[in-house]
Design an enzyme around this catalytic site. Structure first.
Site, PDB file in Angstrom:
ATOM      1  N   ASP A   1      57.474  35.543 -30.660  1.00  0.00           N
ATOM      2  CA  ASP A   1      58.571  35.198 -29.965  1.00  0.00           C
ATOM      3  C   ASP A   1      59.148  33.715 -30.383  1.00  0.00           C
ATOM      4  O   ASP A   1      58.391  33.024 -31.222  1.00  0.00           O
ATOM      5  CB  ASP A   1      58.187  34.881 -28.576  1.00  0.00           C
ATOM      6  CG  ASP A   1      59.142  34.522 -27.433  1.00  0.00           C
ATOM      7  OD1 ASP A   1      60.407  34.838 -27.746  1.00  0.00           O
ATOM      8  OD2 ASP A   1      58.864  34.112 -26.376  1.00  0.00           O
TER       9      ASP A   1
ATOM     10  N   HIS B   1      65.524  36.472 -36.855  1.00  0.00           N
ATOM     11  CA  HIS B   1      64.620  37.728 -36.909  1.00  0.00           C
ATOM     12  C   HIS B   1      64.348  38.214 -38.429  1.00  0.00           C
ATOM     13  O   HIS B   1      63.213  38.493 -38.622  1.00  0.00           O
ATOM     14  CB  HIS B   1      65.330  38.802 -36.320  1.00  0.00           C
ATOM     15  CG  HIS B   1      65.795  38.802 -34.900  1.00  0.00           C
ATOM     16  ND1 HIS B   1      64.781  38.327 -33.998  1.00  0.00           N
ATOM     17  CD2 HIS B   1      66.915  38.869 -34.195  1.00  0.00           C
ATOM     18  CE1 HIS B   1      65.437  38.356 -32.911  1.00  0.00           C
ATOM     19  NE2 HIS B   1      66.492  38.620 -32.912  1.00  0.00           N
TER      20      HIS B   1
ATOM     21  N   LEU C   1      42.948  48.239 -42.351  1.00  0.00           N
ATOM     22  CA  LEU C   1      43.762  47.504 -41.163  1.00  0.00           C
ATOM     23  C   LEU C   1      44.573  48.410 -40.542  1.00  0.00           C
ATOM     24  O   LEU C   1      45.162  49.193 -41.198  1.00  0.00           O
ATOM     25  CB  LEU C   1      44.539  46.096 -41.719  1.00  0.00           C
ATOM     26  CG  LEU C   1      45.261  45.615 -40.481  1.00  0.00           C
ATOM     27  CD1 LEU C   1      44.236  44.717 -39.450  1.00  0.00           C
ATOM     28  CD2 LEU C   1      46.202  44.805 -41.033  1.00  0.00           C
TER      29      LEU C   1
HETATM   30  C1  FPP Z   1      61.409  37.555 -29.840  1.00  0.00           C
HETATM   31  O1  FPP Z   1      62.079  36.479 -30.236  1.00  0.00           O
HETATM   32  C2  FPP Z   1      61.406  38.607 -30.969  1.00  0.00           C
HETATM   33  C3  FPP Z   1      61.967  39.744 -31.065  1.00  0.00           C
HETATM   34  C4  FPP Z   1      62.478  40.273 -29.673  1.00  0.00           C
HETATM   35  C5  FPP Z   1      62.011  40.571 -32.082  1.00  0.00           C
HETATM   36  C6  FPP Z   1      60.897  40.592 -33.257  1.00  0.00           C
HETATM   37  C7  FPP Z   1      61.203  40.881 -34.638  1.00  0.00           C
HETATM   38  C8  FPP Z   1      60.564  40.625 -35.536  1.00  0.00           C
HETATM   39  C9  FPP Z   1      59.498  39.384 -35.814  1.00  0.00           C
HETATM   40  C10 FPP Z   1      61.127  40.606 -36.898  1.00  0.00           C
HETATM   41  C11 FPP Z   1      60.461  42.020 -37.293  1.00  0.00           C
HETATM   42  C12 FPP Z   1      61.170  43.085 -36.814  1.00  0.00           C
HETATM   43  C13 FPP Z   1      60.631  44.387 -36.840  1.00  0.00           C
HETATM   44  C14 FPP Z   1      61.619  45.225 -35.867  1.00  0.00           C
HETATM   45  C15 FPP Z   1      59.461  44.838 -37.488  1.00  0.00           C
HETATM   46  P1  FPP Z   1      63.514  35.951 -29.622  1.00  0.00           P
HETATM   47  O2  FPP Z   1      64.872  36.594 -30.025  1.00  0.00           O
HETATM   48  O3  FPP Z   1      63.398  36.634 -27.969  1.00  0.00           O
HETATM   49  O4  FPP Z   1      63.582  34.525 -29.533  1.00  0.00           O
HETATM   50  P2  FPP Z   1      64.268  33.661 -28.520  1.00  0.00           P
HETATM   51  O5  FPP Z   1      63.380  33.957 -27.160  1.00  0.00           O
HETATM   52  O6  FPP Z   1      64.070  32.340 -29.144  1.00  0.00           O
HETATM   53  O7  FPP Z   1      65.604  34.142 -28.161  1.00  0.00           O
END
Ligand code: FPP
Length: 276
Positions: A40, A57, A151
């Site tokens: 997150d 991201h 893994l």
């Molecule tokens: C949450 O941060 C993150 C996500 C919803 C996506 C997680 C994706 C990655 C780590 C990249 C890799 C992706 C894939 C598909 C393998 P947020 O966007 O909710 O952050 P915020 O709460 O600060 O807005």
């Protein structure tokens, strides 16, 4: 040899009094077998830097790569990453498209390296409403790596725990209606075998970054006895050192699974130990 839902040998049951807890092979030296990660804070990481959310991201994908390499080095058996929730469809259309594109990039660019490193990829979540090209990539990743055992990287994509539990209940109800099982036969083990995570031990540890302290529909059944580590850093800043510190914190926790200290070995109640 027969295997239970968590993958443990059924003959182990003679040594323990409780069949419900799933196994954890390396608990004796304090290391988790299965770590789940709620990645997150990508958006906030980007906003703080005046960057578009997609940049957060992208950097999050870099952190994911480092986390997988570290999980191998730390000797974990399972790493589950929450990469797209069913609720994430509510994001702006462009951000959803960006996340889909990142998943494709991850599989296209990294699958060979993952395979060479002995990583088995397993995807949990609903496939039906994903585009055909994404479904094909997920299938390819699972198929290519299915014989690997160093893994298991469980990618929770288009995943929601409530939806997974409802689907398991539906499948069991259909089996009862078809006369394949009796309603009275439904217990925790049978239910777990109908979840997307069938055969995967429950997570010992769940790490969530960005300071939020909630599960957000992630592995709610499986996390019944998980330990939690919440980190203030945003996901793109998560690295090997932060991972190692979270594992060290886990190793200091006293896990009792509803019992008392010293009653459990490998996540299971020892024969003769009283359940409280
Ligand atoms: C949450 O941060 C993150 C996500 C919803 C996506 C997680 C994706 C990655 C780590 C990249 C890799 C992706 C894939 C598909 C393998 P947020 O966007 O909710 O952050 P915020 O709460 O600060 O807005």
């Amino acid at each position: 040899m027969p295997r239970a839902a968590g993958g443990q040998d059924m003959t182990m049951s003679s040594m323990v009094a409780d069949e419900t807890a799933l196994p954890a092979r390396r608990h004796l030296n304090g290391a988790p077998v299965h770590v789940g990660v709620i990645m997150d804070g990508n958006g906030r990481w980007a906003a703080r830097r005046g960057l578009p959310r997609i940049e957060g991201h992208r950097r999050g994908l870099e952190a994911l790569r480092e986390t997988v390499r570290a999980a191998i080095d730390f000797g974990l058996d399972y790493l589950t990453v929450y990469s797209f929730s069913m609720e994430n469809w509510n994001r702006p259309v462009q951000e959803v498209a960006d996340l889909m594109a990142l998943l494709k990039r991850f599989i296209r660019n990294d699958l060979n390296e993952l395979h060479k490193s002995g990583v088995k990829v397993k995807v949990i979540g609903a496939r039906a409403n994903l585009k055909a090209d994404i479904r094909a990539l997920l299938d390819e990743a699972e198929d290519k790596t299915k014989a690997n055992s160093r893994l298991t990287l469980v990618v929770a994509f288009n995943y929601g725990s409530r939806q997974e539990i409802a689907a398991a209940a539906r499948a069991l109800a259909e089996e009862v209606t078809a006369g394949l099982i009796k309603a009275s036969e439904i217990d925790e083990m049978l239910f777990a075998r109908h979840l997307d995570t069938a055969g995967i031990p429950d997570p010992d540890l769940i790490i969530r970054t960005s300071g939020e302290q909630r599960l957000s529909n992630f592995l709610m059944w499986q996390a019944a006895y998980s330990e939690f580590v919440f980190l203030p850093m945003h996901w793109p800043d998560f690295d090997r050192q932060a991972f190692s510190a979270a594992l060290a914190e886990f190793s200091g926790r006293d896990r009792r699974f509803g019992g008392v200290t010293g009653q459990y070995r490998n996540g299971k109640l020892l024969a003769g130990a009283a359940k409280t």
